[in-house]
Design a protein around this motif. Structure first.
Motif, PDB file in Angstrom:
ATOM      1  N   ALA A 178      44.661 -59.923 -80.552  1.00  0.00           N
ATOM      2  CA  ALA A 178      43.854 -60.903 -79.643  1.00  0.00           C
ATOM      3  C   ALA A 178      44.316 -62.196 -80.087  1.00  0.00           C
ATOM      4  O   ALA A 178      44.254 -63.116 -79.036  1.00  0.00           O
ATOM      5  N   ALA A 179      44.444 -62.403 -81.320  1.00  0.00           N
ATOM      6  CA  ALA A 179      45.053 -63.921 -82.130  1.00  0.00           C
ATOM      7  C   ALA A 179      46.314 -64.048 -81.064  1.00  0.00           C
ATOM      8  O   ALA A 179      46.606 -65.347 -80.821  1.00  0.00           O
ATOM      9  N   GLU A 180      47.235 -63.229 -81.204  1.00  0.00           N
ATOM     10  CA  GLU A 180      48.487 -63.758 -80.842  1.00  0.00           C
ATOM     11  C   GLU A 180      48.628 -63.759 -79.133  1.00  0.00           C
ATOM     12  O   GLU A 180      49.453 -64.731 -78.747  1.00  0.00           O
ATOM     13  N   ILE A 181      47.701 -63.191 -78.396  1.00  0.00           N
ATOM     14  CA  ILE A 181      47.771 -63.286 -77.014  1.00  0.00           C
ATOM     15  C   ILE A 181      46.611 -64.118 -76.274  1.00  0.00           C
ATOM     16  O   ILE A 181      46.769 -64.660 -75.388  1.00  0.00           O
ATOM     17  N   PRO A 201      38.889 -59.756 -79.065  1.00  0.00           N
ATOM     18  CA  PRO A 201      39.021 -58.535 -79.824  1.00  0.00           C
ATOM     19  C   PRO A 201      38.851 -57.187 -78.942  1.00  0.00           C
ATOM     20  O   PRO A 201      39.396 -56.079 -79.174  1.00  0.00           O
ATOM     21  N   LEU A 202      37.607 -57.182 -78.188  1.00  0.00           N
ATOM     22  CA  LEU A 202      37.028 -56.001 -77.530  1.00  0.00           C
ATOM     23  C   LEU A 202      38.314 -55.643 -76.557  1.00  0.00           C
ATOM     24  O   LEU A 202      38.577 -54.519 -76.354  1.00  0.00           O
ATOM     25  N   LEU A 203      38.707 -56.525 -75.821  1.00  0.00           N
ATOM     26  CA  LEU A 203      39.769 -56.399 -74.627  1.00  0.00           C
ATOM     27  C   LEU A 203      40.986 -55.774 -75.466  1.00  0.00           C
ATOM     28  O   LEU A 203      41.670 -54.679 -75.087  1.00  0.00           O
ATOM     29  N   ALA A 204      41.545 -56.424 -76.751  1.00  0.00           N
ATOM     30  CA  ALA A 204      42.768 -55.774 -77.301  1.00  0.00           C
ATOM     31  C   ALA A 204      42.369 -54.429 -77.757  1.00  0.00           C
ATOM     32  O   ALA A 204      43.444 -53.570 -77.769  1.00  0.00           O
ATOM     33  N   LEU A 234      52.825 -56.120 -79.217  1.00  0.00           N
ATOM     34  CA  LEU A 234      52.857 -57.145 -78.409  1.00  0.00           C
ATOM     35  C   LEU A 234      53.462 -57.290 -77.366  1.00  0.00           C
ATOM     36  O   LEU A 234      53.089 -57.899 -76.212  1.00  0.00           O
ATOM     37  N   THR A 235      54.742 -56.634 -76.980  1.00  0.00           N
ATOM     38  CA  THR A 235      55.395 -56.713 -75.822  1.00  0.00           C
ATOM     39  C   THR A 235      54.652 -55.874 -74.719  1.00  0.00           C
ATOM     40  O   THR A 235      54.484 -56.103 -73.599  1.00  0.00           O
ATOM     41  N   GLU A 236      53.859 -54.773 -75.171  1.00  0.00           N
ATOM     42  CA  GLU A 236      53.457 -53.862 -74.241  1.00  0.00           C
ATOM     43  C   GLU A 236      51.894 -54.553 -73.886  1.00  0.00           C
ATOM     44  O   GLU A 236      51.579 -54.517 -72.564  1.00  0.00           O
ATOM     45  N   VAL A 237      51.344 -55.164 -74.494  1.00  0.00           N
ATOM     46  CA  VAL A 237      50.154 -55.879 -74.181  1.00  0.00           C
ATOM     47  C   VAL A 237      50.450 -56.998 -73.273  1.00  0.00           C
ATOM     48  O   VAL A 237      49.795 -57.332 -72.395  1.00  0.00           O
ATOM     49  N   GLN A 238      51.470 -57.732 -73.765  1.00  0.00           N
ATOM     50  CA  GLN A 238      51.699 -59.136 -73.189  1.00  0.00           C
ATOM     51  C   GLN A 238      52.222 -58.574 -71.365  1.00  0.00           C
ATOM     52  O   GLN A 238      51.966 -59.241 -70.519  1.00  0.00           O
ATOM     53  N   GLY A 239      53.009 -57.600 -71.115  1.00  0.00           N
ATOM     54  CA  GLY A 239      53.546 -57.129 -70.125  1.00  0.00           C
ATOM     55  C   GLY A 239      52.298 -56.547 -69.245  1.00  0.00           C
ATOM     56  O   GLY A 239      52.234 -56.721 -67.777  1.00  0.00           O
ATOM     57  N   PHE A 240      51.359 -56.010 -70.008  1.00  0.00           N
ATOM     58  CA  PHE A 240      50.125 -55.545 -69.076  1.00  0.00           C
ATOM     59  C   PHE A 240      49.240 -56.754 -68.782  1.00  0.00           C
ATOM     60  O   PHE A 240      48.891 -56.822 -67.607  1.00  0.00           O
ATOM     61  N   VAL A 241      49.036 -57.718 -69.548  1.00  0.00           N
ATOM     62  CA  VAL A 241      48.106 -58.881 -69.210  1.00  0.00           C
ATOM     63  C   VAL A 241      49.026 -59.922 -68.070  1.00  0.00           C
ATOM     64  O   VAL A 241      48.394 -60.089 -67.297  1.00  0.00           O
ATOM     65  N   GLU A 242      50.179 -59.985 -68.382  1.00  0.00           N
ATOM     66  CA  GLU A 242      50.890 -60.917 -67.498  1.00  0.00           C
ATOM     67  C   GLU A 242      51.800 -59.988 -67.157  1.00  0.00           C
ATOM     68  O   GLU A 242      53.219 -60.056 -67.678  1.00  0.00           O
TER      69      GLU A 242
END
Length: 422
Positions: free
Chosen positions: A34-37, A41-44, A55-63
């Motif tokens: 949550a802090a890095e992107i 915290p709930l969405l994370a 981080l890469t997977e979450v970043q790719g999903f969000v953006e």
């Protein structure tokens, strides 16, 4: 997940309860992501629960635009062969025939490749097997008919991966076959000249979740790039990709997520007369829950459709035609540039969908009445099988899904039409 509804019949009070399975929280990992992107915290935590813990997977999903995509040619082993076969057929003026399917994925796939191949100069036609008389997928009759019409290349969309016999027959007749499909692989692949199926590529590939329309889109755009005729094709095809992908419930991950996000922005200002007409007739208004027609909306904030607009409004109107009527209605809707014809076909989709809704309500009520009157003990049986005459087999699958929600057990519905079970 909801608890089972109460019933007036005592024997149905003992239905199996549905149970929650709570995913264990990963508080530290969720806080870090949550802090890095810049997420809550709930969405994370939700994304971690879905298997995205880097981080890469979450970043790719969000953006999704941040994803680094490999070239389709590097992912699909037979893509180069498919492009070559189509390029040769076009340059030699050979007849190409598309064999589609009667669900939303199959019909949007068929329309997408018809539009693309016609724009690229191909001599192309199509056929979709009858749901009522023939069932799913390419068959010997269609192969024989294509051959008699002088077809040199058959292109299946959203079907074909399990059609060993019909594909073998086509090859015996000297007809080339390209299979584009996304369904599970059979023990023995058909003897096609080329097969494009995301189930044949690595599970980690961003193309793995493509629906049939996604495979068709990859093929069409790659062919257009090879012929250097991409101009004006991408956006209309992306709209059809978006309709089919969401209607088929394909996972919104990888390339699906990136391309669907783009397509949802394009659809309110669609270049396709049929999509404009369907949005208008369905009363979909981008960016709003109001049911006003799109054409009456001038708000600059209403610039994107939502997945639920397709999943619950546009998709069912397309699917209803495949369930109850002639898929040609949808193919004409999605391939015509004539505004009047598009509006006529969209209104037909609306009327057929209303009939589909009426049939579903009628059959569901009859099924519930039968269940309530029967001496069922679902706590013991843990499965529900209902077979009744004269139910329309084009909609009983929908009713089965509703009964699963109602009773909390696997449901099988069958019917008899014209002396045959289905």
């Amino acid at each position: 997940m909801q608890e089972l509804p109460p019933s007036n019949s005592s024997h149905l009070h003992r239905l199996p309860n549905q149970r929650w399975q709570i995913y264990p929280p990963q508080a530290q990992q969720a806080d870090r992501l949550a802090a890095e992107i810049g997420l809550s915290p709930l969405l994370a935590q939700v994304l971690i629960n879905r298997g995205m813990d880097t981080l890469t997977e979450v970043q790719g999903f969000v953006e999704p635009e941040s994803l680094v995509l490999p070239a389709p040619m590097d992912e699909f082993p037979d893509l180069a062969v498919s492009v070559r076969l189509l390029r040769e057929a076009i340059s030699q003026g050979q007849k190409i025939a598309i064999c589609g399917d009667y669900d939303a994925d199959g019909m949007t796939s068929t329309a997408l490749l018809l539009r693309a191949l016609r724009a690229l100069g191909a001599n192309v036609d199509y056929a979709i097997p009858s749901r009522m008389r023939e069932g799913y997928g390419i068959n010997d009759r269609i192969v024989e008919e294509f051959h008699s019409e002088g077809v040199a290349l058959i292109l299946t969309v959203d079907n074909g991966i399990a059609a060993f016999g019909p594909v073998k027959r086509a090859r015996e007749l000297g007809v080339k076959v390209i299979i584009t499909d996304h369904h599970d692989l059979p023990p023995q692949l058909p003897p096609a000249d080329a097969i494009l199926n995301p189930k044949l590529i690595a599970e980690s590939s961003p193309y793995r979740g493509l629906a049939g329309v996604g495979v068709a889109y990859v093929l069409a755009i790659t062919l257009a790039q090879d012929l250097k005729k991409v101009g004006g094709l991408v956006n209309p095809l992306l709209e059809l990709f978006t309709l089919g992908t969401i209607a088929d419930l394909a996972p919104l991950t990888g390339v699906n997520r990136r391309w669907v996000k783009r397509g949802l922005r394009l659809l309110p200002h669609s270049q396709l007369a049929g999509v404009q007409a369907l949005i208008e007739v369905a009363g979909v208004q981008p960016g709003s829950s109001e049911n006003a027609p799109l054409l009456n909306s001038k708000s600059p904030t209403q610039n994107s459709l939502k997945p639920e607009d397709i999943g619950f409004r546009l998709g069912p109107r397309i699917n209803a035609v495949g369930r109850l009527a002639d898929p040609q209605i949808v193919i004409e809707l999605l391939t015509t540039d004539d505004r009047d014809l598009a509006l006529k076909r969209a209104q037909e989709c609306e009327q057929i969908n209303q009939r589909r809704q009426e049939l579903c309500i009628e059959i569901e009520q009859e099924a519930i009445a039968w269940c309530e009157e029967s001496s069922l003990n679902l706590q013991q049986e843990r499965v529900l099988v209902v077979v009744r005459p004269r139910w329309h087999h084009g909609v009983i699958g929908i009713v089965a899904s509703r009964l699963v929600e109602r009773y909390g057990v696997p449901v099988f519905i069958g019917t008899f039409e014209g002396g045959h079970g289905g």
